[in-house]
Write a protein that holds these residues in place. Structure first.
Motif, PDB file in Angstrom:
ATOM      1  N   SER A 456       3.972 -14.360  -9.894  1.00 25.98           N
ATOM      2  CA  SER A 456       4.583 -13.181 -10.500  1.00 25.98           C
ATOM      3  C   SER A 456       3.764 -11.921 -10.271  1.00 25.98           C
ATOM      4  N   TRP A 457       2.527 -12.055  -9.776  1.00 22.88           N
ATOM      5  CA  TRP A 457       1.709 -10.875  -9.564  1.00 22.88           C
ATOM      6  C   TRP A 457       1.958 -10.261  -8.193  1.00 22.88           C
ATOM      7  N   GLU A 458       1.699  -8.973  -8.112  1.00 20.65           N
ATOM      8  CA  GLU A 458       2.140  -8.192  -6.962  1.00 20.65           C
ATOM      9  C   GLU A 458       1.462  -8.602  -5.650  1.00 20.65           C
ATOM     10  N   ILE A 459       2.150  -8.350  -4.554  1.00 16.36           N
ATOM     11  CA  ILE A 459       1.654  -8.654  -3.212  1.00 16.36           C
ATOM     12  C   ILE A 459       1.204  -7.349  -2.550  1.00 16.36           C
ATOM     13  N   ARG A 460       0.265  -7.454  -1.653  1.00 17.71           N
ATOM     14  CA  ARG A 460      -0.282  -6.276  -0.983  1.00 17.71           C
ATOM     15  C   ARG A 460       0.822  -5.513  -0.256  1.00 17.71           C
ATOM     16  N   SER A 461       0.888  -4.201  -0.453  1.00 22.64           N
ATOM     17  CA  SER A 461       1.905  -3.357   0.157  1.00 22.64           C
ATOM     18  C   SER A 461       1.502  -2.943   1.559  1.00 22.64           C
ATOM     19  N   LYS A 462       2.458  -2.382   2.318  1.00 20.77           N
ATOM     20  CA  LYS A 462       2.182  -1.919   3.676  1.00 20.77           C
ATOM     21  C   LYS A 462       1.170  -0.783   3.663  1.00 20.77           C
ATOM     22  N   GLU A 463       1.288   0.121   2.663  1.00 17.86           N
ATOM     23  CA  GLU A 463       0.358   1.246   2.587  1.00 17.86           C
ATOM     24  C   GLU A 463      -1.070   0.749   2.345  1.00 17.86           C
ATOM     25  N   GLU A 464      -1.193  -0.282   1.487  1.00 17.03           N
ATOM     26  CA  GLU A 464      -2.525  -0.825   1.205  1.00 17.03           C
ATOM     27  C   GLU A 464      -3.107  -1.502   2.448  1.00 17.03           C
ATOM     28  N   LYS A 470      -7.951   0.784   7.994  1.00 13.51           N
ATOM     29  CA  LYS A 470      -8.733   2.000   8.217  1.00 13.51           C
ATOM     30  C   LYS A 470     -10.154   1.837   7.697  1.00 13.51           C
ATOM     31  N   CYS A 471     -10.280   1.215   6.527  1.00 10.42           N
ATOM     32  CA  CYS A 471     -11.601   0.995   5.929  1.00 10.42           C
ATOM     33  C   CYS A 471     -12.424  -0.006   6.744  1.00 10.42           C
ATOM     34  N   PHE A 472     -11.768  -1.042   7.251  1.00 12.38           N
ATOM     35  CA  PHE A 472     -12.481  -2.028   8.074  1.00 12.38           C
ATOM     36  C   PHE A 472     -13.057  -1.352   9.332  1.00 12.38           C
ATOM     37  N   LYS A 473     -12.256  -0.467   9.926  1.00  9.30           N
ATOM     38  CA  LYS A 473     -12.735   0.246  11.124  1.00  9.30           C
ATOM     39  C   LYS A 473     -13.901   1.166  10.787  1.00  9.30           C
ATOM     40  N   ILE A 506      -6.160 -10.291  10.764  1.00 10.45           N
ATOM     41  CA  ILE A 506      -5.304 -10.875   9.730  1.00 10.45           C
ATOM     42  C   ILE A 506      -4.295  -9.853   9.222  1.00 10.45           C
ATOM     43  N   GLU A 507      -4.756  -8.611   9.015  1.00 11.94           N
ATOM     44  CA  GLU A 507      -3.873  -7.583   8.469  1.00 11.94           C
ATOM     45  C   GLU A 507      -2.926  -7.007   9.505  1.00 11.94           C
ATOM     46  N   SER A 508      -3.310  -7.030  10.781  1.00 11.67           N
ATOM     47  CA  SER A 508      -2.486  -6.432  11.820  1.00 11.67           C
ATOM     48  C   SER A 508      -2.583  -7.262  13.085  1.00 11.67           C
ATOM     49  N   LEU A 509      -1.537  -8.031  13.377  1.00 11.34           N
ATOM     50  CA  LEU A 509      -1.544  -8.895  14.556  1.00 11.34           C
ATOM     51  C   LEU A 509      -1.496  -8.097  15.855  1.00 11.34           C
ATOM     52  N   ALA A 510      -1.104  -6.813  15.770  1.00 13.54           N
ATOM     53  CA  ALA A 510      -0.912  -6.008  16.978  1.00 13.54           C
ATOM     54  C   ALA A 510      -2.222  -5.790  17.732  1.00 13.54           C
ATOM     55  N   TYR A 555     -20.653   2.335   1.098  1.00 17.50           N
ATOM     56  CA  TYR A 555     -20.214   3.434   1.964  1.00 17.50           C
ATOM     57  C   TYR A 555     -18.705   3.666   1.831  1.00 17.50           C
ATOM     58  N   ILE A 556     -17.917   2.573   1.862  1.00 18.38           N
ATOM     59  CA  ILE A 556     -16.457   2.698   1.776  1.00 18.38           C
ATOM     60  C   ILE A 556     -16.021   3.140   0.386  1.00 18.38           C
ATOM     61  N   ILE A 557     -16.673   2.606  -0.654  1.00 17.86           N
ATOM     62  CA  ILE A 557     -16.317   3.017  -2.021  1.00 17.86           C
ATOM     63  C   ILE A 557     -16.534   4.521  -2.200  1.00 17.86           C
ATOM     64  N   GLU A 558     -17.659   5.005  -1.691  1.00 19.64           N
ATOM     65  CA  GLU A 558     -17.942   6.445  -1.772  1.00 19.64           C
ATOM     66  C   GLU A 558     -16.906   7.244  -0.978  1.00 19.64           C
TER      67      GLU A 558
END
Length: 644
Positions: A456-464, A470-473, A506-510, A555-558
């Motif tokens: 019942s809990w939400e699934i990760r959205s496309k925007e997320e 972007k953060c991984f890069k 995992i997040e983007s197969l492209a 670094y990413i949190i900041e």
């Protein structure tokens, strides 16, 4: 998988279409559907499972209305719709029309249950539909047999038919009760001999509906359908007794049955689809009336079935017990929802296909193809109405479900936090406790951002996903900076970058292919420079990797905090929580040679603390029984995985 992309289509509709496509592509593909085998192999286990899961108290409270729907409405449907069919299509004899009406009288609750996530019916209506679906299969099939006998022989006795009906129905319930009680005592006898075996016990459960149905139909000549429903109810009541209350057995049984029922339901509707093209083709080529006229008759018959059901529900509640203060008032709208829920499904198909090709005198059964065409048409119309119209009228209110999920989330977080505090006080010097605490903190961070095992809990959205990529890069860029500034060596940089690239993959197969080639190239370049390392050197490298993850997380949190605004605040906060969890996990202790026994010991202690905490929260009134049960259920799954 298809239903994920087409959520407005019910799974039964998709399965029927798939079956039809198979036959259209390969006309030689054919499954000879023997109706008796169909009822035994598919309907019997499905009804046993429904009887096992049914809310007995609610069914008993609604027994009067259920009997009016499952018996009286079936008889009324056979009589009224039978006369209508004979009047609309004079070539169909009155006895054959009654047989067709009897085949159309049972409703298929399985088909409607597939829409349960989209529709929101009053509880009283749901219980009535459920009870009706369990019982009206038997009444419809018995009525069909008597009408078919009259069509085949030309003779009919209302007195004999009524007498036989009650003998078959009541006999089916009695035989089902007795057989199930015998099987329960047989299982107890095996256990008393010290032969407890989870596989054998689950296998006995699965075989029960087949045994009960066969003995009821072939030996005692009573209703096997009612027998398996009764057997399922008796079984569900027996497992609540202390001697039969085996938690492990219930867990394995429920998981096994859920998979089995899903497969059986899929086969049922696939088989419907496999039969559909041939029935339509035969009726189109050989029917005694025009196909367009036959389609008009299908719509008329469907309308009359639903209208009769609508009027019957209003009548049923008008004569019901109005003295009860807590009784739910059912108005015309609720009656409309109940009528639209009357889907005709697999039992209708199996019943109508049992019409023989010839009469007793050897002549062809008159208008058999037309009867099949009308039955399948009505079945599809009612299924389409339940799929597309019913959800529009009864959209599910998700506010209550959302509120429940929030309570569940907060309760789980509280349990884990109290478990962490207890672990700290008991086993603070144990390095495996540090690992367990880090895992709990990571789970809390994940649960706060909605990334959990609760459906019942939400699934990760496309925007997320886009923001995470972007953060991984940016992490990779920061890792390169650390390498250039000599804060980390090439091996550490390579390992960290590999982990990040895998996350992006995992997040983007492209981007998977290009990253794969780049990583392969760098692996070849670094292969010659890699050398054997000692245990202490390996541990040092692992600590360096974890430190790098922690530095990147900061670094990413900041970066996210600096770029957060009112428009993106919700998504950015989720990703910030994700990186807080990463930072927590990077600070867990590193143990080069993990002692699996010691690690499992701490895990078992942690689970015991969780279970005690759940019980304490329930006893203190902080969480209710429903929340506590859900938490215990999830804990049981984790415990099974831990101890396996």
């Amino acid at each position: 998988m298809i239903s994920r992309f087409l959520p407005y289509l019910s799974i039964p509709i998709i399965q029927i279409v798939m079956g039809a496509i198979i036959v259209i592509i390969n006309p030689m593909f054919n499954i000879e559907l023997d109706p008796h085998t169909f009822l035994l192999m598919f309907i019997a286990p499905l009804l046993f499972y429904d009887g096992k899961r049914a809310d007995k108290r609610s069914l008993w409270n609604e027994r009067k209305n259920i009997l009016l729907m499952a018996l009286a409405l079936v008889f009324a449907t056979v009589f009224i719709v039978g006369i209508l069919i004979n009047w609309l299509v004079p070539p169909i004899s009155l006895a054959a029309a009654f047989a067709l009406a009897a085949a159309l009288s049972p409703t298929d609750y399985v088909a409607v249950s597939a829409l349960s996530k989209k529709i929101d019916l009053p509880n009283k209506v749901v219980h009535i539909i459920e009870g009706e679906g369990l019982m009206n299969d038997a009444s419809g099939i018995v009525c069909f047999k008597f009408a078919l006998t009259a069509a085949l022989t030309g003779t009919f006795s209302i007195f004999n038919a009524t007498e036989n009906f009650f003998l078959v129905a009541i006999g089916g319930v009695i035989v089902g009760l007795i057989l199930e009680m015998f099987l329960i005592y047989f299982e107890k006898w095996i256990n008393n001999l010290g032969m407890e075996d989870l596989t054998v016990e689950v296998l006995l459960q699965i075989l029960t509906p087949f045994v009960v149905y066969l003995i009821s139909e072939e030996v005692f000549k009573v209703s096997g359908v009612l027998a398996v429903v009764a057997a399922g109810m008796v079984y569900s009541m027996s497992i609540k007794k202390p001697k039969m209350n085996n938690a492990r057995l219930k867990e394995v049984s429920e998981n096994t049955w859920s998979v089995l029922v899903y497969i059986l339901n899929g086969f049922v509707f696939m088989i419907v689809g496999l039969q559909l093209p041939n029935i339509i083709k035969t009726a189109y080529l050989e029917a005694s009336i025009n196909t367009s006229v036959a389609i008009l008759y299908i719509l008329i018959i469907s309308f009359v079935l639903l209208f009769l059901r609508f009027i019957w529900v209003l009548f049923m509640y008008s004569i019901g017990d109005k003295s009860s203060e807590d009784s739910i008032k059912v108005n015309w709208f609720d009656a409309l929802l109940t009528s639209l829920s009357g889907v005709r499904g697999s039992v209708t198909l199996a019943t109508i296909l049992s019409i023989p090709l010839t009469l007793n005198n050897g002549n062809p059964f008159p208008n058999r193809d037309l009867i099949l065409f009308l039955a399948v048409g009505v079945m599809l119309v009612t299924l389409l109405i339940a799929t597309f119209i019913l959800p529009l009228l009864a959209k599910k209110d998700t506010s209550e479900e959302y509120d429940y999920s929030e309570k569940l989330k907060k309760a789980q977080i509280r349990v884990w936090r109290e478990t962490i505090e207890t672990l700290k006080s008991k086993e603070s010097d144990n390095p495996y406790v540090g690992m367990a605490i880090a895992e709990y903190k990571y789970q809390i961070s994940q649960i706060e951002r909605g990334n959990t095992y609760y459906k019942s809990w939400e699934i990760r959205s496309k925007e997320e996903k886009k923001l995470l990529i972007k953060c991984f890069k940016k992490e990779i860029e920061n890792t390169h900076r650390l390498l250039e500034e000599k804060e980390i060596d090439e091996d550490v940089a390579f390992d960290c970058e590999s982990i990040l690239e895998n996350k992006i993959r995992i997040e983007s197969l492209a981007t998977a292919a290009s990253m794969g080639f780049r990583r392969l190239f760098r692996m070849l370049m670094l292969y010659k420079r890699r050398k054997k390392v000692t245990t202490s050197e390996e541990k040092t490298r692992m600590i360096a990797i974890q430190d790098t993850h922690a530095i990147n997380a900061d670094y990413i949190i900041e970066y996210l905090i600096d770029n957060k605004n009112e428009d993106n605040e919700k998504i950015y906060n989720k990703v910030i929580e994700y990186y807080k969890g990463i930072k927590l996990m990077s600070r867990r202790p590193i143990i080069r040679r993990v002692d699996k026994g010691e690690k499992k010991k701490i895990e078992v202690i942690s689970l015991q603390i969780e279970r005690h905490t759940i019980q304490s929260l329930f006893e203190s009134g902080i969480i209710n029984w429903s929340i506590a049960s859900e938490l215990r259920k999830n804990l049981n799954y984790i415990e099974s995985d831990t101890l396996s």
